[in-house]
Scaffold this motif. Structure first.
Motif, PDB file in Angstrom:
ATOM      1  N   PHE A  35       0.982  -1.040   0.018  1.00 34.04           N
ATOM      2  CA  PHE A  35      -0.045  -0.059  -0.125  1.00 34.04           C
ATOM      3  C   PHE A  35       0.840   1.082  -0.079  1.00 34.04           C
ATOM      4  O   PHE A  35       1.767   1.321   0.693  1.00 34.04           O
ATOM      5  CB  PHE A  35      -0.939   0.312   1.255  1.00 34.04           C
ATOM      6  N   GLN A  36       0.480   2.240  -0.718  1.00 33.25           N
ATOM      7  CA  GLN A  36       1.085   3.437  -0.741  1.00 33.25           C
ATOM      8  C   GLN A  36       0.406   4.443   0.265  1.00 33.25           C
ATOM      9  O   GLN A  36      -0.794   4.618   0.081  1.00 33.25           O
ATOM     10  CB  GLN A  36       1.285   4.101  -2.069  1.00 33.25           C
ATOM     11  N   VAL A  37       0.954   5.128   0.952  1.00 35.09           N
ATOM     12  CA  VAL A  37       0.158   6.052   1.821  1.00 35.09           C
ATOM     13  C   VAL A  37      -0.125   7.390   1.074  1.00 35.09           C
ATOM     14  O   VAL A  37       0.827   8.084   0.498  1.00 35.09           O
ATOM     15  CB  VAL A  37       1.021   6.349   3.248  1.00 35.09           C
ATOM     16  N   ILE A  38      -1.322   7.780   1.111  1.00 35.09           N
ATOM     17  CA  ILE A  38      -1.675   9.013   0.389  1.00 35.09           C
ATOM     18  C   ILE A  38      -2.085  10.104   1.485  1.00 35.09           C
ATOM     19  O   ILE A  38      -2.317  11.019   0.962  1.00 35.09           O
ATOM     20  CB  ILE A  38      -2.646   8.698  -0.757  1.00 35.09           C
ATOM     21  N   GLY A  39      -2.426   9.769   2.535  1.00 35.68           N
ATOM     22  CA  GLY A  39      -2.970  10.641   3.595  1.00 35.68           C
ATOM     23  C   GLY A  39      -2.564  10.320   4.972  1.00 35.68           C
ATOM     24  O   GLY A  39      -2.430   9.153   5.260  1.00 35.68           O
TER      25      GLY A  39
END
Length: 831
Positions: A620-624
């Motif tokens: 998962f890429q953290v966007i927030g």
């Protein structure tokens, strides 16, 4: 017997001639005894009383040893086992004649529109037979009813549901019941005494375990899932077997059961932990209860509290009886002088105490019935209906009889012994002035007041401790703003949507709900916070050494954080582009960022989540990054939380939860929301939860302890203050002549006022010192139930001491003022 009845008649005349004393005594006893009986009645129902089944002592409950490691899905309360483990245990065990299984559930009686939910159970075919619970009408299930593929084989109704839903129709066997849109023929009704095996819950409908696939999506039946922990197990011991022997045998076969039921999706490290698990066997005579685990300790503390209240009431009555004894000294001396034995006089005086105890106990039982039912009603909410059997049994009757005799002895025996210990000649020489007011007997009254003050301080400190704990919980910042939030839960099962239709329905429903209700913000979420539901997985930073972090997960859609009032620290919210074709993204909270990416801005970084064996780890890429929020309950420390988008769920369930922020009246909001859902599809079920109410329900135990401890603390403090007032007023009356002489010899009104207040202050100080020590010691029992403060909190203790001291000194002001206004000639004229 003739003397006994004569004594009772004499005691009744004495009480009738002193109506104010009788009223105060009876009410004090009724409050103390009634509170004790009510709390004991709940303890009896929740902890002590056996299940209403045949030979309950033969029942044993199967569970996992403390610290067991399992991964998967828990779907109901008290669920511990999979269907595969039930089959393995039945094959391997030698302990039980038979094992029964059940799974608590809730069924919706309305196939569409607003839901109407009842408590139900999936049960094994041998459930009623092993418990030896017969049907009052029709029949119960047999093993033939619980076969794979049985469908809607039949339903057994609970007695209360049969009465409320079917009007006690004797021909109910010709009717059906609709559960979540599935029609079940009614095959039987159980008797009024059987409520199930879970204390605190009453089943209303039971259906066979084999009916579970009807309520699941195709291919997702829990019976086929080796990681679906959905069953609770209980067995009936074979003749000659004990709980200890059964425990040893089940522990011995645990390795074989673990090997046979090892979920194939476990990775090697998870499999190793699972294979090391052990099973346990405990006594099942009193049933299974989450309510017991939650309220057992608070109820024992409340019983100790009510016991102290009763002791304070008895001390007050003993003081009153000692005062009355001084008035009757000459009468008692005359009786002794003409030949009455001391034992005969004690019996006569105790008859009055016995009458007070009996009347107080009878009134207390009426009060207990109201209080115990009121407590159950206090704990019951729309979403959590509590059932506790409050029938009177021999334990309650024995407790009541014992407490009546104890109170009689506590407040009646000492005054009777004191009153009959005087010498007749001395009393007669005193010309009626009496000896009861002497130093020895007045010391007894002082000691009783000191004890009252000390016990009252313990209860008052406990009350302030629970009140301050509740205040701190209510002041906790949960990381969101619950005011004005309504959660709308939708059930699509009767609509039979495909996955593609499911996505479109969610978008359409969210738009309709926001439009029709006028909500200022709205978003979708799987689990609302502080609901008790949870989902945890192991995660670690991408590229880092694989160190497992137990992380809480939740799914949500665009607008959820805005609706909840949860602020973004960095990054962005989810949007429509975060779908199944896009890379996996996540919004994380500050606690997750601190533990996974210490000292870094997590936005743009990636982490991994462990998946099942044979499946690569998810990245998962953290966007927030959002503020920390509470997950399970307000008491907990902030947990690491990861939010993933609803639009990246490859296998959505047959329903959705939406949170909407609104200022509209609830009735109006519900009506508009139901209309919006019906416009999309009238077959969709709908249910509502007010978030503030959900949070209040999560604090039910804290609210109960704060409310009852405050009530009992106020009662105890009032009784202690009245006792101090009575002793000081009595002292002033007995020393009337002495005070008159002092004032005649030049003593000022101020010195007399100070003389009386010093007496009150001395008794108060001794009681407060003793009470402080006991309060610190007693507070340790409540340490695990308070939040944000210690059991030795100086502010709480100081507040309790100050409050009790001020009130007590204020109560002593009246007698002191009266003594200072005494005219010397009036006092000396009495001489």
């Amino acid at each position: 017997m003739g003397q006994f009845w004569a004594d009772l008649r004499f005691g009744a005349r004495q009480l009738r001639l002193n109506p104010l004393f009788t009223l105060v005594a009876v009410l004090s006893l009724a409050l103390g005894i009634g509170a004790n009986i009510a709390i004991f009645q709940l303890i009896d129902a929740i902890r002590i009383r056996n299940l209403p089944v045949a030979y309950p002592e033969e029942l044993a409950y199967l569970d996992w040893a403390k610290g067991s490691s399992r991964g998967g899905n828990w779907s109901t309360r008290s669920a511990n086992f999979t269907s595969q483990q039930l089959d393995a245990l039945r094959r391997e065990q030698q302990t039980f004649s038979e094992i029964i299984a059940w799974s608590a559930s809730s069924f919706n009686l309305n196939p569409q529109g607003k839901g109407r939910y009842i408590d139900g159970q999936f049960v094994s075919g041998n459930f009623f037979q092993v418990l030896q619970v017969p049907a009052m009408i029709g029949r119960t299930f047999t093993s033939q009813d619980d076969q794979p593929g049985c469908g809607a084989a039949g339903a057994v109704l609970g007695y209360s549901f049969w009465q409320s839903e079917f009007g006690a129709d004797p021909s109910v066997l010709n009717r059906t019941v609709n559960l979540d849109g599935h029609t079940f023929p009614i095959v039987g009704v159980t008797g009024p005494q059987f409520f199930g095996v879970e204390i605190g819950n009453r089943f209303e409908v039971a259906i066979p375990l084999c009916s579970d696939p009807l309520f699941a999506e195709p291919g997702k039946a829990r019976a086929l899932n080796p990681m679906a922990w959905w069953l609770s197990l209980m067995g009936r011991l074979k003749p000659g077997w004990t709980i200890a022997r059964a425990h040893a045998q089940i522990q011995a076969i645990s390795p074989a059961v673990m090997r046979e039921t090892l979920p194939p999706a476990y990775r090697p490290d998870s499999a190793k932990r699972f294979l090391a698990n052990k099973l346990t066997v405990t006594a099942g005579a009193t049933g299974v209860s989450g309510l017991r685990q939650q309220y057992q300790d608070p109820l024992w503390i409340l019983l100790a509290t009510t016991g102290l209240v009763l002791l304070i009431a008895c001390a007050n009555l003993a003081n009153l009886l000692l005062a009355r004894a001084s008035v009757r000294e000459r009468e008692i001396a005359v009786r002794q002088a003409i030949g009455a034995s001391r034992g005969r006089l004690i019996a006569q005086l105790l008859s009055e105490s016995m009458l007070l105890a009996v009347i107080g106990t009878a009134l207390g039982m009426v009060l207990a019935a109201v209080l115990s039912r009121g407590l159950v009603a206090f704990l019951t909410t729309d979403s959590n209906k509590i059932f506790v059997g409050l029938a009177i049994d021999w334990r309650i009757l024995g407790f009541t009889a014992g407490i009546a005799m104890l109170t009689c002895v506590l407040f009646g025996l000492v005054p009777a012994l004191r009153a009959t210990r005087v010498a007749p000649a001395a009393v007669m020489r005193a010309s009626g002035r009496g000896l009861t007011g002497g130093r020895e007997k007045f010391s007894m009254r002082r000691a009783l007041v000191v004890a009252q003050v000390a016990m009252s301080l313990v209860l008052l400190a406990g009350a302030l401790l629970f009140v301050r704990s509740l205040q701190k919980l209510l002041a906790v910042d949960p990381g969101f703003r619950p005011e004005g939030i309504v959660a709308v839960s939708l059930d699509y099962r009767n609509a039979h949507y495909t996955k593609e239709q499911n996505y479109q329905a969610q978008l359409q429903l969210l738009a309709k709900l926001r439009e029709r209700t006028g909500a200022s913000a709205a978003g979708q979420v799987d689990m609302t916070p502080v609901s008790g539901s949870g989902w945890n997985e192991d995660t670690w930073a991408d590229g880092a050494t694989r160190a497992h972090l137990n992380t809480m997960f939740n799914r949500c859609g665009p607008g959820y954080f805005d609706a909840m009032g949860t602020a973004f620290v960095a990054g962005r919210d989810f949007n429509e582009h975060d779908d199944l074709t896009a890379p996996k993204v996540a919004v994380v909270n500050e606690e997750f960022a601190r533990k996974t990416f210490p000292g870094k801005n997590p936005v743009g970084l990636t982490f991994r989540r462990e998946e099942r064996a044979g499946t690569p780890d998810s990245v998962f890429q953290v966007i927030g990054l959002v503020r920390n929020t509470k997950y399970y309950e307000l008491r907990e420390d902030f947990k690491p939380i990861v939010f993933v988008p609803e639009t990246q769920d490859a296998d959505p369930g047959p329903g959705a939860n939406f949170v909407l922020r609104t200022n509209a009246p609830l009735g109006e909001f519900y009506r508009h929301a139901e209309q919006a859902v019906a416009e999309v599809n009238p077959l969709i079920g709908v249910n509502f939860t007010v978030l503030t109410a959900q949070i209040q329900e999560s604090l039910m135990r804290d609210r109960l302890m704060a409310a009852l401890a405050s009530a009992f603390g106020f009662l105890a403090g009032s009784l202690a203050v009245l006792g101090l007032y009575g002793v000081i007023a009595y002292m002033v009356a007995r020393r009337r002549n002495e005070i008159g002489v002092r004032m005649a010899l030049g003593a000022s009104r101020g010195s007399v006022f100070g003389l009386v207040l010093r007496e009150a202050a001395m008794l108060l100080a001794i009681g407060l010192v003793i009470g402080t020590g006991f309060a610190i010691w007693a507070g340790q029992a409540a340490a695990s139930m308070v939040y944000g403060i210690t059991s030795r909190d100086p502010v709480t203790l100081g507040g309790a001491v100050t409050l009790l001291a001020l009130v007590a000194l204020f109560a002593s002001y009246g007698p002191a003022w009266k003594a200072s206004r005494l005219q010397p000639m009036d006092a000396l004229r009495d001489e």
